[in-house]
Design an enzyme around this catalytic site. Structure first.
Site, PDB file in Angstrom:
ATOM      1  N   GLU A   1       0.778  -1.262  -0.054  1.00 28.78           N
ATOM      2  CA  GLU A   1       0.045  -0.130   0.089  1.00 28.78           C
ATOM      3  C   GLU A   1       0.962   1.307   0.089  1.00 28.78           C
ATOM      4  OE1 GLU A   1      -3.689  -0.466   2.551  1.00 28.78           O
ATOM      5  OE2 GLU A   1      -2.688  -2.093   3.282  1.00 28.78           O
TER       6      GLU A   1
ATOM      7  N   ARG B   1     -25.660  -5.441   4.337  1.00 27.01           N
ATOM      8  CA  ARG B   1     -25.067  -4.038   3.940  1.00 27.01           C
ATOM      9  C   ARG B   1     -23.578  -3.718   4.616  1.00 27.01           C
ATOM     10  NH1 ARG B   1     -30.165  -0.286   4.759  1.00 27.01           N
ATOM     11  NH2 ARG B   1     -28.779   1.277   3.940  1.00 27.01           N
TER      12      ARG B   1
ATOM     13  N   GLU C   1     -14.084 -17.161   7.134  1.00 22.91           N
ATOM     14  CA  GLU C   1     -15.197 -16.509   7.624  1.00 22.91           C
ATOM     15  C   GLU C   1     -16.471 -16.809   6.757  1.00 22.91           C
ATOM     16  OE1 GLU C   1     -13.193 -12.190   9.196  1.00 22.91           O
ATOM     17  OE2 GLU C   1     -14.425 -12.348   7.416  1.00 22.91           O
TER      18      GLU C   1
ATOM     19  N   SER D   1      -6.042  -4.112   3.592  1.00 22.99           N
ATOM     20  CA  SER D   1      -6.870  -3.502   2.257  1.00 22.99           C
ATOM     21  C   SER D   1      -7.374  -4.624   1.343  1.00 22.99           C
ATOM     22  CB  SER D   1      -6.051  -2.552   1.597  1.00 22.99           C
ATOM     23  OG  SER D   1      -6.118  -1.261   2.048  1.00 22.99           O
ATOM     24  N   SER D   2      -7.856  -5.817   2.032  1.00 25.50           N
ATOM     25  CA  SER D   2      -8.260  -6.914   0.921  1.00 25.50           C
ATOM     26  C   SER D   2      -7.626  -7.501   0.274  1.00 25.50           C
ATOM     27  CB  SER D   2      -9.434  -6.166   0.031  1.00 25.50           C
ATOM     28  OG  SER D   2     -10.320  -5.546   0.823  1.00 25.50           O
TER      29      SER D   2
ATOM     30  N   LYS E   1      -6.112 -10.350  12.189  1.00 24.87           N
ATOM     31  CA  LYS E   1      -7.392 -10.223  12.163  1.00 24.87           C
ATOM     32  C   LYS E   1      -7.954 -11.594  13.278  1.00 24.87           C
ATOM     33  CE  LYS E   1      -8.548  -8.978   7.458  1.00 24.87           C
ATOM     34  NZ  LYS E   1      -7.105  -8.528   7.074  1.00 24.87           N
TER      35      LYS E   1
ATOM     36  N   SER F   1     -11.296   9.499   1.138  1.00 21.94           N
ATOM     37  CA  SER F   1     -11.358   7.978   1.924  1.00 21.94           C
ATOM     38  C   SER F   1     -12.492   8.323   3.004  1.00 21.94           C
ATOM     39  CB  SER F   1     -10.241   7.934   2.674  1.00 21.94           C
ATOM     40  OG  SER F   1      -8.882   7.738   1.824  1.00 21.94           O
TER      41      SER F   1
ATOM     42  N   ASP G   1     -15.574  -1.373  10.687  1.00 27.97           N
ATOM     43  CA  ASP G   1     -16.495  -1.874   9.618  1.00 27.97           C
ATOM     44  C   ASP G   1     -17.687  -2.983  10.276  1.00 27.97           C
ATOM     45  OD1 ASP G   1     -14.649  -0.481   8.330  1.00 27.97           O
ATOM     46  OD2 ASP G   1     -13.742  -1.940   7.538  1.00 27.97           O
TER      47      ASP G   1
END
Length: 350
Positions: free
Chosen positions: A16, A222, A216, A186-187, A130, A321, A296
């Site tokens: 990143e 949403r 998961e 960031s995924s 995580k 952002s 999130d």
């Protein structure tokens, strides 16, 4: 009045790197705002992709142009820092991903005994991993989707164990499910899987990124986010929602213009907004975050359930952002937000 010298630390060794430069440029513009100019002086510090620290003209050039140094000529020495580091009164690290928001740079800055913006070693490390994060959330009583923690050894070391592991994932989590490296932001490295073949491939891929992996259960919901600001008595922002047409909110969707929309504030019932804000503050305190975080959530509209997804203790900080936009919608413009974060860093150091 003597100006505070703000060490703006950006770049870094993670994937990143360019996002960090964009965030730093936005912060530098905010520090150039009239009211901030009277209080702060920017000292830019750029960490090249090879880990070499640059200050002065080189760092300023990257900050001005937004272009990373692609072929560094120096041999990296992480323990040789520019002499300008001794002039810094307060650090503003904006290094995203590994070696930036995982507690490593925070440990270095702590040893430096100079205040810095954001979470300390513990909050950063727990917020990045995580598995540790979910353990902290569970201890705090925050609802989460079902998940399973896995190690690289379970995926690669024993071919007899791997089929049983996949069987267990299928029986406890089902499809679709998400496979994620535990310590990448960031995924990066995340895959959505719907079959045994995809699961095996995703586990193998995730193991190539990290020795700790999390799987998961998927949920139809949403995706909403809340920004948190403060130290021991943090405040929560309005709620924002991410909408996208791709299969899930992956790295490409997150950083490709036009692939995702941010709806601020999100159209949610007042009771749901209050609940999400309360949970965001609980999450912030659970990992011992400080300064700033974005939390999130998944909101299952059909049942009214809210599941916490993750906390990001050093979110993207460009003018577009989610984190600064949430605070702008709450009543704190970008320039004032940067000022408040520096003040929280000074407060925490006392």
């Amino acid at each position: 009045m003597t100006k505070l010298r703000v060490g703006l630390l950006f770049g870094g060794r993670s994937g990143e790197h360019e996002v960090s430069i964009s965030s730093a440029r936005a912060i530098a513009r905010a520090l150039s705002w009239e009211e901030n100019v009277s209080k702060y002086e920017i000292l830019p510090f750029y960490i090249q992709k090879d880990g070499f620290w640059q200050a002065g003209e080189v760092a300023q050039q990257v900050l001005d142009t937004g272009v990373a140094i692609q072929n560094p000529a120096q041999t990296p020495n992480l323990w040789t820092f520019p002499p300008q580091t001794a002039e810094v009164d307060v650090w503003f690290p904006i290094l995203h991903g590994p070696n930036g928001e995982d507690g490593t740079i925070q440990g270095l800055l702590t040893l430096n005994q100079v205040p810095f913006v954001g979470s300390g070693v513990l909050g950063s490390a727990v917020g990045m991993d995580k598995i540790a994060m979910k353990t902290a959330f569970a201890q705090a009583g925050l609802p989460q989707v079902k998940y399973k923690a896995i190690t690289r050894a379970q995926v690669w070391s024993n071919p007899c164990v791997f089929p049983k592991l996949c069987d267990e994932i299928e029986s406890t989590l089902g499809y679709p499910c998400f496979v994620k490296p535990a310590n990448l932001g960031s995924s990066v490295g995340i895959a959505k899987v719907r079959s045994r073949q995809e699961l095996e491939a995703a586990l193998d891929s995730a193991a190539s990124y990290d020795r700790r992996i999390i799987v998961e259960a998927g949920v139809v919901a949403r995706e909403v986010e809340c920004a948190v600001l403060g130290n021991d008595q943090p405040q929560a922002s309005v709620i924002g929602e991410i909408t996208f047409t791709s299969d899930f909110y992956d790295y490409e969707t997150k950083y490709t213009e036009g692939k995702a929309d941010l709806l601020i504030p999100a159209a949610l019932p007042a009771a749901i907004v209050s609940q999400i804000q309360e949970m965001a503050i609980q999450a912030f305190l659970a990992v011992d975050a400080a300064g700033l975080s974005r939390v999130d959530f998944f909101y299952v509209e059909a049942t009214g359930e809210i599941f916490i997804n993750e906390i990001n203790t050093l979110p993207g900080f460009t003018a577009t952002s989610m984190y600064p936009q949430l605070w702008a919608a709450t009543g704190i413009p970008f320039e004032k937000l940067v000022d408040q974060l520096i003040q929280f860093a000074l407060e925490r150091s006392k």
